[in-house]
Scaffold this motif. Structure first.
Motif, PDB file in Angstrom:
ATOM      1  N   MET A   1     -43.086  34.411 -27.211  1.00 14.40           N
ATOM      2  CA  MET A   1     -41.096  34.094 -26.200  1.00 14.40           C
ATOM      3  C   MET A   1     -40.223  33.040 -25.719  1.00 14.40           C
ATOM      4  N   GLN A   2     -39.316  32.974 -25.660  1.00 16.27           N
ATOM      5  CA  GLN A   2     -38.640  32.063 -25.108  1.00 16.27           C
ATOM      6  C   GLN A   2     -37.400  32.116 -24.236  1.00 16.27           C
ATOM      7  N   PHE A   3     -37.757  32.163 -23.213  1.00  9.14           N
ATOM      8  CA  PHE A   3     -36.178  32.330 -22.362  1.00  9.14           C
ATOM      9  C   PHE A   3     -34.885  31.175 -23.389  1.00  9.14           C
ATOM     10  N   VAL A   4     -33.659  31.215 -22.902  1.00 14.77           N
ATOM     11  CA  VAL A   4     -33.155  30.540 -24.037  1.00 14.77           C
ATOM     12  C   VAL A   4     -31.453  30.356 -22.880  1.00 14.77           C
ATOM     13  N   SER A   5     -30.938  31.625 -22.333  1.00 17.63           N
ATOM     14  CA  SER A   5     -29.717  31.332 -21.460  1.00 17.63           C
ATOM     15  C   SER A   5     -29.610  32.867 -21.012  1.00 17.63           C
ATOM     16  N   VAL A   6     -28.766  32.616 -19.912  1.00 18.82           N
ATOM     17  CA  VAL A   6     -28.291  33.246 -19.105  1.00 18.82           C
ATOM     18  C   VAL A   6     -26.886  33.411 -19.265  1.00 18.82           C
ATOM     19  N   ARG A   7     -26.297  34.547 -19.990  1.00 16.88           N
ATOM     20  CA  ARG A   7     -24.722  34.882 -20.309  1.00 16.88           C
ATOM     21  C   ARG A   7     -24.591  36.435 -18.577  1.00 16.88           C
ATOM     22  N   VAL A   8     -23.165  34.937 -18.586  1.00 18.79           N
ATOM     23  CA  VAL A   8     -21.923  36.147 -17.524  1.00 18.79           C
ATOM     24  C   VAL A   8     -21.195  36.533 -18.649  1.00 18.79           C
ATOM     25  N   ILE A   9     -20.109  37.671 -17.981  1.00 17.26           N
ATOM     26  CA  ILE A   9     -19.070  38.237 -18.748  1.00 17.26           C
ATOM     27  C   ILE A   9     -18.128  38.169 -17.676  1.00 17.26           C
ATOM     28  N   SER A  10     -16.821  37.893 -17.789  1.00 15.02           N
ATOM     29  CA  SER A  10     -15.720  37.453 -17.203  1.00 15.02           C
ATOM     30  C   SER A  10     -14.220  37.819 -17.606  1.00 15.02           C
ATOM     31  N   GLY A  11     -13.704  37.911 -17.257  1.00 14.31           N
ATOM     32  CA  GLY A  11     -12.239  38.314 -17.343  1.00 14.31           C
ATOM     33  C   GLY A  11     -11.669  37.383 -17.934  1.00 14.31           C
ATOM     34  N   ASP A  12     -12.462  36.248 -17.554  1.00  9.07           N
ATOM     35  CA  ASP A  12     -11.369  34.614 -17.366  1.00  9.07           C
ATOM     36  C   ASP A  12     -12.083  34.110 -17.949  1.00  9.07           C
ATOM     37  N   VAL A  13     -12.668  33.387 -19.043  1.00  5.64           N
ATOM     38  CA  VAL A  13     -13.755  32.666 -19.317  1.00  5.64           C
ATOM     39  C   VAL A  13     -13.099  31.020 -19.467  1.00  5.64           C
ATOM     40  N   ALA A  14     -11.572  31.068 -19.392  1.00  6.70           N
ATOM     41  CA  ALA A  14     -11.518  29.488 -18.771  1.00  6.70           C
ATOM     42  C   ALA A  14     -11.377  29.392 -17.666  1.00  6.70           C
ATOM     43  N   ARG A  15     -11.077  30.036 -16.696  1.00 10.70           N
ATOM     44  CA  ARG A  15     -11.719  29.846 -14.926  1.00 10.70           C
ATOM     45  C   ARG A  15     -12.849  29.397 -14.180  1.00 10.70           C
ATOM     46  N   LEU A  16     -13.599  29.587 -15.102  1.00 13.78           N
ATOM     47  CA  LEU A  16     -14.841  30.663 -15.108  1.00 13.78           C
ATOM     48  C   LEU A  16     -15.770  29.068 -15.573  1.00 13.78           C
ATOM     49  N   ALA A  17     -15.537  28.838 -16.672  1.00 11.25           N
ATOM     50  CA  ALA A  17     -16.028  27.594 -17.359  1.00 11.25           C
ATOM     51  C   ALA A  17     -15.500  26.315 -16.628  1.00 11.25           C
ATOM     52  N   ASP A  18     -14.357  26.395 -16.395  1.00 16.83           N
ATOM     53  CA  ASP A  18     -13.230  24.921 -15.479  1.00 16.83           C
ATOM     54  C   ASP A  18     -14.261  24.928 -14.205  1.00 16.83           C
ATOM     55  N   PHE A  19     -14.649  26.308 -13.272  1.00 14.52           N
ATOM     56  CA  PHE A  19     -15.132  26.537 -12.116  1.00 14.52           C
ATOM     57  C   PHE A  19     -16.689  25.443 -12.702  1.00 14.52           C
ATOM     58  N   TYR A  20     -17.454  26.058 -13.219  1.00 13.81           N
ATOM     59  CA  TYR A  20     -19.148  25.260 -13.544  1.00 13.81           C
ATOM     60  C   TYR A  20     -18.853  24.392 -14.283  1.00 13.81           C
ATOM     61  N   GLU A  21     -17.802  23.448 -14.499  1.00 12.57           N
ATOM     62  CA  GLU A  21     -17.903  22.005 -14.817  1.00 12.57           C
ATOM     63  C   GLU A  21     -17.683  21.312 -13.605  1.00 12.57           C
ATOM     64  N   GLN A  22     -16.496  21.477 -12.797  1.00  8.70           N
ATOM     65  CA  GLN A  22     -16.576  21.095 -11.594  1.00  8.70           C
ATOM     66  C   GLN A  22     -18.117  20.993 -10.866  1.00  8.70           C
ATOM     67  N   ALA A  23     -18.905  22.306 -10.692  1.00  6.30           N
ATOM     68  CA  ALA A  23     -19.703  22.244  -9.717  1.00  6.30           C
ATOM     69  C   ALA A  23     -21.185  21.715 -10.216  1.00  6.30           C
ATOM     70  N   THR A  24     -21.457  21.189 -11.086  1.00  7.19           N
ATOM     71  CA  THR A  24     -22.663  21.997 -12.143  1.00  7.19           C
ATOM     72  C   THR A  24     -21.958  19.820 -12.513  1.00  7.19           C
ATOM     73  N   GLY A  25     -20.687  19.469 -13.080  1.00  8.00           N
ATOM     74  CA  GLY A  25     -20.978  18.059 -13.369  1.00  8.00           C
ATOM     75  C   GLY A  25     -21.558  18.311 -15.117  1.00  8.00           C
ATOM     76  N   LEU A  26     -21.446  19.435 -16.034  1.00  7.02           N
ATOM     77  CA  LEU A  26     -22.058  19.103 -17.571  1.00  7.02           C
ATOM     78  C   LEU A  26     -20.919  19.927 -18.196  1.00  7.02           C
TER      79      LEU A  26
END
Length: 134
Positions: A1-26
């Protein structure tokens, strides 16, 4: 078994993705309007829209903490305070009883996020080796 990811469920994917781009630099990969993912050296953070999981309550109490190993917690705290959307800080940079330096905050959907740094170079290498095994 290999851990692959954590998935967060959101009502606003674009907003949350924008935040994580800024917060992580990824840079997020966004193959669809209702999905984004961020690949790091030890796994992925995925964000799915509520439409992809209709049986889940996106507003339910969250007990998961997304954890990111960082070089310098205090420097990351200062950087986060300059973001366009400053996250809700739950715990300012603090040295935990086990030695990690930790910053705990909430993303725009209320998920808990921990940026942490182990106390020594040896502990940091152990954290990297452990995550690489997952």
């Amino acid at each position: 078994m290999q851990f692959v990811s954590v998935r967060v469920i959101s009502g606003d994917v674009a907003r949350l993705a924008d935040f994580y781009e800024q917060a992580t630099g990824l840079e997020g990969r966004r193959p669809a309007e209702q999905f984004a993912e961020f690949a790091g050296p030890s796994g992925k953070l995925a964000i799915g829209g509520v439409q992809t999981m209709p049986l889940l309550d996106a507003g339910a109490e969250r007990t998961t903490i997304l954890e990111f190993l960082v070089e310098d917690v205090d420097r990351e705290y200062e950087r986060l305070m300059r973001l366009a959307v400053v996250p809700e800080i739950v715990q300012e940079p603090t040295t935990m009883p086990w030695g990690n330096r930790s910053l705990l905050f909430r993303d725009p959907d209320g998920n808990l996020v921990n940026f942490f740094t182990p106390p020594t170079g040896d502990a940091r290498q152990a954290s990297i080796r452990t995550t690489a095994l997952l």
